[in-house]
Design an enzyme around this catalytic site. Structure first.
Site, PDB file in Angstrom:
ATOM      1  N   CYS A  41       0.842  -1.186   0.000  1.00 32.34           N
ATOM      2  CA  CYS A  41       0.000   0.000   0.000  1.00 32.34           C
ATOM      3  C   CYS A  41       0.874   1.231   0.000  1.00 32.34           C
ATOM      4  O   CYS A  41       1.783   1.338   0.824  1.00 32.34           O
ATOM      5  CB  CYS A  41      -0.898  -0.007   1.238  1.00 32.34           C
ATOM      6  SG  CYS A  41      -1.930   1.457   1.374  1.00 32.34           S
ATOM      7  N   TRP A  42       0.609   2.154  -0.899  1.00 34.54           N
ATOM      8  CA  TRP A  42       1.435   3.346  -1.024  1.00 34.54           C
ATOM      9  C   TRP A  42       0.885   4.507  -0.204  1.00 34.54           C
ATOM     10  O   TRP A  42       1.471   5.575  -0.202  1.00 34.54           O
ATOM     11  CB  TRP A  42       1.498   3.738  -2.512  1.00 34.54           C
ATOM     12  CG  TRP A  42       2.726   4.470  -2.944  1.00 34.54           C
ATOM     13  CD1 TRP A  42       3.989   4.358  -2.445  1.00 34.54           C
ATOM     14  CD2 TRP A  42       2.794   5.427  -4.011  1.00 34.54           C
ATOM     15  NE1 TRP A  42       4.845   5.182  -3.149  1.00 34.54           N
ATOM     16  CE2 TRP A  42       4.144   5.857  -4.117  1.00 34.54           C
ATOM     17  CE3 TRP A  42       1.860   5.973  -4.897  1.00 34.54           C
ATOM     18  CZ2 TRP A  42       4.571   6.779  -5.070  1.00 34.54           C
ATOM     19  CZ3 TRP A  42       2.297   6.900  -5.842  1.00 34.54           C
ATOM     20  CH2 TRP A  42       3.626   7.298  -5.912  1.00 34.54           C
ATOM     21  N   GLU A  43      -0.252   4.272   0.475  1.00 31.23           N
ATOM     22  CA  GLU A  43      -0.974   5.354   1.162  1.00 31.23           C
ATOM     23  C   GLU A  43      -1.328   6.452   0.159  1.00 31.23           C
ATOM     24  O   GLU A  43      -1.226   7.624   0.450  1.00 31.23           O
ATOM     25  CB  GLU A  43      -0.162   5.929   2.342  1.00 31.23           C
ATOM     26  CG  GLU A  43      -0.184   5.020   3.562  1.00 31.23           C
ATOM     27  CD  GLU A  43       0.499   5.613   4.807  1.00 31.23           C
ATOM     28  OE1 GLU A  43       1.017   6.744   4.751  1.00 31.23           O
ATOM     29  OE2 GLU A  43       0.508   4.920   5.842  1.00 31.23           O
TER      30      GLU A  43
END
Lengths: 614, 142, 243
Positions: B36-38
């Site tokens: 997840c890259w936010e």
């Protein structure tokens, strides 16, 4: 999936196939339609074009804009800038070509609805720096995606392209691609007269600083899985400068951007004791690279080098001095919105650690290495240049066509074109598209044809990992340990460890040498063999498998190039421990490679760097 | 958890293919936070505001909050940042200056001439460059 | 029959209580309520609370307002009202007109049929086309997971019930078979409450109410305030099915 069906094979025919729906792919799709009104233009994207690619969360600045309309810069100036930053080694013809077109791309973005900040006095775009303008770019990608959707005959989302297909009637000519639908599991066979690769560069090939949950917070998007490189490499396209990996100095853990801080907030760095340190390393750097340290602005890699030396000397961490700047409420807003519009994770890190730059000078760090082609770095495919200004040996066909006929590239895919960023990648997509339309028109009746045998064989290859899991699963009770298959994450972690320890990652202070590279290539070789035994539990894991496959092939290329260049051209990005100095006598050149899928062999050679701009 | 009503917007938008549907509740969750890259695409897409982000456990202490309200109809995005120590910051920015769906298709422009197809100018050039002509270099003799 | 219905009701109540107590969902809800109240910038008076409760009831419960797309909302309304009518008429017929001596007025079985058919139309439509794991994730509609326990047992129960009623009216020999299936499916539906999504039909209105209260008291679950700008531009939200 249909109500009652198993896996289908879906055939999609097009004139131009754009692989990748990011900035480059959207630019290519848009421009293809303008010049090819009646052509079938298909864009295929691994995720959802609305938010895919590196610009998913938005951008706060466009880092490549000349401002020719206000006499701010000329394209030649940008070439000098990029050349300087990359220690002399860029494709000046390709860079000039992007720089002269990028302004019109940015003006179209504004017309389409991208909010660009304006200087309240002059009404001109608000400059962040010499090349950068500031935008409210949270919806940058949705806006650009809308333009692409309006242009395409069809956009295919959630289809990962795994391989290109070659023409069975003529050697060295592309004819399409294959992939699979990540939702339905259907196999897709794309037949195309021309292919434009606008896929992502390489994150996650070196072990990241955060290796647990924080693994996700890479500087470059985790979904940039090196397809930009693996797809052309597989079919024998020549690649350039794959050793030219980039290391970024960014805010700690979140890898938040520092550009607006340096340029707009006018912040600066200091060591742990509050002292200036860069000048201390001037002599040291001069010994390594000679006069390059005297250039202005100081090349990115050399600024990294000073930080690395200072940290090694025990005076880290390096901090960004923000306390003064953040007293100004406007600058404080810019400092935070800079993250919210581009790297939200950095705002999260600071909120979680109670870091308010008004009261604390936040920590910086140097990242793990990345390989891509659109930033302060330029790895990628070797491509033919613009007809009006490319030197003769940089021009063998259509603009942005690789050494494989009909195979075009843009964005991260194309090497030698540093500092193009989002706007330049979109512009390059447009350049490639116009050339591809001409190529398609010129084909006439001489159309490429795919081999049914080839894509049927590839179908087995593409889905083999799911079969490996399904059958191999019977051997174990449960869990992640299997003697007969590797999970994609296990393969990725092995790759990242090999690259980290042998090809100049963080654990070795970005340093490697011939013995390390030799051993690294041996280990990569074994990993490559094990890649036949990846086990994918479901379609999501199958996507992870093919991302890993592309990363492994790209990593091999990186290792070979790193071995071939016997010098340290970019200290601060990486070091050859056995050739620590820059060597303009022997190595003021590009490194080119070509991979032969049949034999598994790599051929490397030098190519001259022509300086067409003084 | 109860705010999610299983509409699938987050599944559809996630660039990393990590928002998927739980088998017990038929609601969405992040299956692979380490990919997840936010990027907040899912957070912005959720019509129920059911998704929130907790910073990576590897380096983000608990008790913080960064929440967002993206209002397409108003062309705005609003952020509320809450520090672990309670300090709060709020920001509002524009996201677009034109109507959604208003971009003119390239086909709607007059078709280019065959000469134009062979020249270096891209679509809408040189007008959209806002200068008289596309720059070029004299051909180099190598 | 009457005993059976009472047992079913007790299973629903018992199952829901078990769910909330054993799994701690009630504790979580009230802890969250208290936190939101303490973080709120303003007090919400009793009168306002009642008004918010009524709004929740009218909008979220009665008109299924939370569903953001038309087809989801319509399918849910059909299934929900169909189920209410179907259950209510069942209870009325079983308790009000239990023997042949007290003949059932014709409109009751008609309503019962209508309710059952609404459940089937809304439910099967949901099952094959609207279910997010099918429509957005691309799974086969025949893939069954635990989340399907509620909807499948509901559909099985109502379908078996309708078939049973039809066969009974025609005097078929298969009537008892379908009565048996009907009873099994219905028992599963009401007995599996601790393991299915059944109790969420009670949690949803509670959460909707809590959300309205937290918006009113200013805490808004830490969300920013809506921007002070006019809604001039439409949205281009499409069905989340881009593949």
């Amino acid at each position: 999936m249909g109500l009652f069906s198993g896996r289908k094979t879906v055939h999609v025919d097009s004139d131009i196939l754009v692989i990748g729906g990011g900035m480059a792919g959207c630019g290519a799709t848009y421009e293809s339609r303008y010049w090819g009104r009646d052509l079938k233009i298909v864009c295929v994207e691994k995720a959802n074009i609305e938010r895919s690619g590196a610009v998913a969360q938005g951008l706060y600045a466009i880092n490549c804009y000349m401002g020719m309309q206000w006499d701010e810069n000329q394209p030649e100036d940008h070439v000098r800038y990029a050349r300087n930053d990359l220690m002399g080694l860029v494709r000046e013809d390709l860079g000039y070509d992007i720089a002269r077109h990028v302004d019109s791309t940015v003006h179209k973005f504004e017309e389409w609805g991208l909010p660009i900040m304006k200087d309240p006095e002059t009404g001109q775009y608000l400059r962040e720096g010499k090349w950068q303008i500031m935008i409210h770019g949270e919806s940058y990608k949705p806006i650009v995606a809308e333009a692409a959707r309006k242009a395409a005959t069809k956009v295919y989302n959630r289809i990962m392209v795994t391989h290109l297909l070659m023409d069975k009637t003529k050697p060295n000519r592309v004819a399409g691609a294959v992939g699979f639908n990540v939702r339905t599991g259907d196999f897709y066979v794309f037949r195309a007269k021309a292919v434009i690769v606008g896929a992502g560069g390489a994150s996650h090939i070196f072990k990241p600083r955060s290796a647990g949950e924080g693994m996700g917070r890479t500087w470059y998007a985790p979904w940039s899985s090196a397809s930009a490189y693996a797809l052309p490499i597989q079919v024998g396209a020549k690649m350039m400068q794959m050793e030219n990996r980039i290391v970024l100095t960014r805010f700690k853990d979140g890898y938040g951007p520092v550009g607006a801080y340096f340029l707009h907030l006018k912040t600066y760095t200091e060591n742990a004791y509050g002292d200036e340190y860069e000048s201390k390393w001037y002599e040291n750097t001069k010994e390594l690279v000679g006069d390059y340290i005297d250039r202005h602005p100081v090349p990115t890699c050399l600024r990294n080098h000073a930080i690395l030396e200072e940290i090694k000397a025990g005076r880290g961490p390096i901090r960004m001095v923000t306390k003064e700047a953040f007293k100004d409420p406007h600058l404080e807003t810019v400092g935070w919105e800079n993250f919210l519009g581009m790297t939200i994770g950095q705002a999260v890190v600071w909120a979680s650690q109670n870091i308010d730059p008004k009261h604390t000078n936040p920590e910086l760090t140097t990242s793990e290495p990345y390989v891509m082609g659109s930033h302060a770095t330029c790895s990628g495919a070797w491509a033919s240049g613009p007809e009006d200004c490319a030197p003769a040996d940089y021009q063998w066909g259509y603009n942005r066509m690789m050494t494989v006929d009909g195979l075009f590239g843009a964005g991260d895919t194309i090497g030698g074109t540093a500092h193009k960023f989002s706007s330049g990648s979109f512009a390059e997509g447009r350049i490639a598209a116009k050339a591809a339309v001409n190529y398609v028109n010129d084909l006439g009746s001489d159309q490429p044809r795919v081999s049914e045998q080839e894509y049927q064989d590839l179908e087995k290859v593409v889905f083999q990992p799911m079969e490996n899991y399904r059958v191999g699963r019977n051997e174990i009770v449960a869990g992640t340990v299997s003697p007969s298959y590797l999970l994609p994450i296990q393969g990725l972690q092995r790759l990242e460890k090999i690259m980290d320890e042998y090809v100049g990652g963080i654990s070795s202070h970005y340093t490697t040498n011939e013995p390390l590279l030799t051993r690294g290539l041996e280990l990569l070789g074994m990993l490559k063999e094990d890649m036949a035994h990846i086990g994918a539990e479901d379609l999501h894991q199958l996507q992870r498998t093919w991302e890993l496959q592309h990363r492994v092939l790209a990593s091999e290329s990186v290792a070979h190039h790193t071995m071939f260049r016997k010098e340290t051209r970019w200290p601060g990005y990486y070091y050859r421990g056995d050739h620590m100095k820059l060597d303009d006598d022997d190595w003021h050149c590009f490194t080119l490679s070509q991979y032969d899928q049949e034999s598994g062999k790599w051929e490397l050679e030098k190519a001259p760097v022509h300086h067409i701009i003084d | 958890m109860t705010r999610c009503d299983g509409c699938g917007e987050c599944v559809d938008i996630c660039p990393s293919d990590i928002m998927h549907i739980d088998k017990t509740y038929r609601r969405a969750y992040n299956i692979e936070p380490n990919f997840c890259w936010e990027c907040y695409s899912c957070v912005k897409a959720c019509p129920q505001h059911a998704i929130d982000v907790r910073g990576y456990a590897e380096f983000a202490p608990m008790g913080h909050s960064v929440r967002v309200l993206r209002e397409e109809e108003k062309h705005t995005i609003s952020w509320k940042i809450k520090f672990r120590n309670g300090q709060e910051k709020n920001f509002v920015s524009p996201i677009r200056t034109t109507e959604w769906g208003s971009i003119k298709s390239p086909s709607d422009y007059e078709a280019p001439s065959p000469d134009a197809l062979k020249a270096q100018e891209l679509a809408h050039e040189p007008e959209s460059l806002h200068i008289d002509a596309l720059p070029t270099l004299p051909v180099q003799k190598n | 029959m009457q005993t059976y219905i009472v047992v079913m009701i007790l299973m629903v109540v018992g199952g829901t209580l078990f769910e909330t107590l054993h799994k701690g969902s009630a504790k979580y809800f009230f802890d969250n309520w208290r936190k939101s109240k303490s973080k709120g910038s303003q007090q919400v008076g009793a009168g306002k609370l009642v008004s918010l409760a009524i709004q929740t009831g009218l909008a979220d419960v009665l008109t299924s307002a939370e569903f953001c797309t038309a087809r989801r909302r319509i399918a849910h309304l059909m299934t929900m009202y169909g189920f209410v009518v179907y259950v209510a008429t069942t209870a009325i017929m079983v308790f009000g007109y239990p023997t042949p001596d007290s003949p059932t007025p014709a409109f009751l079985p008609q309503l019962w049929w209508l309710g059952g058919l609404l459940v089937c139309i809304g439910g099967y439509w949901f099952w094959f086309f609207i279910r997010v794991d099918v429509s957005a994730e691309g799974n086969s509609p025949f893939r069954i997971v635990r989340a399907d326990l509620f909807i499948l047992s509901l559909l099985a129960s109502v379908t078996a019930g309708l078939i049973w009623a039809y066969l009974q009216a025609r005097g078929s020999s298969m009537t008892d078979v379908f009565l048996g299936l009907y009873l099994i499916a219905t028992t599963v539906l009401f007995g599996s409450v601790p393991w299915s999504k059944f109790s969420h039909m009670f949690f949803k209105p509670a959460a909707a109410f809590e959300k309205r209260v937290s918006d009113a008291n200013g805490s808004r679950s830490n969300l920013p305030e809506p921007a002070d700008k006019p809604k001039l531009y439409g949205s281009t939200r499409e069905l989340p099915r881009h593949y």
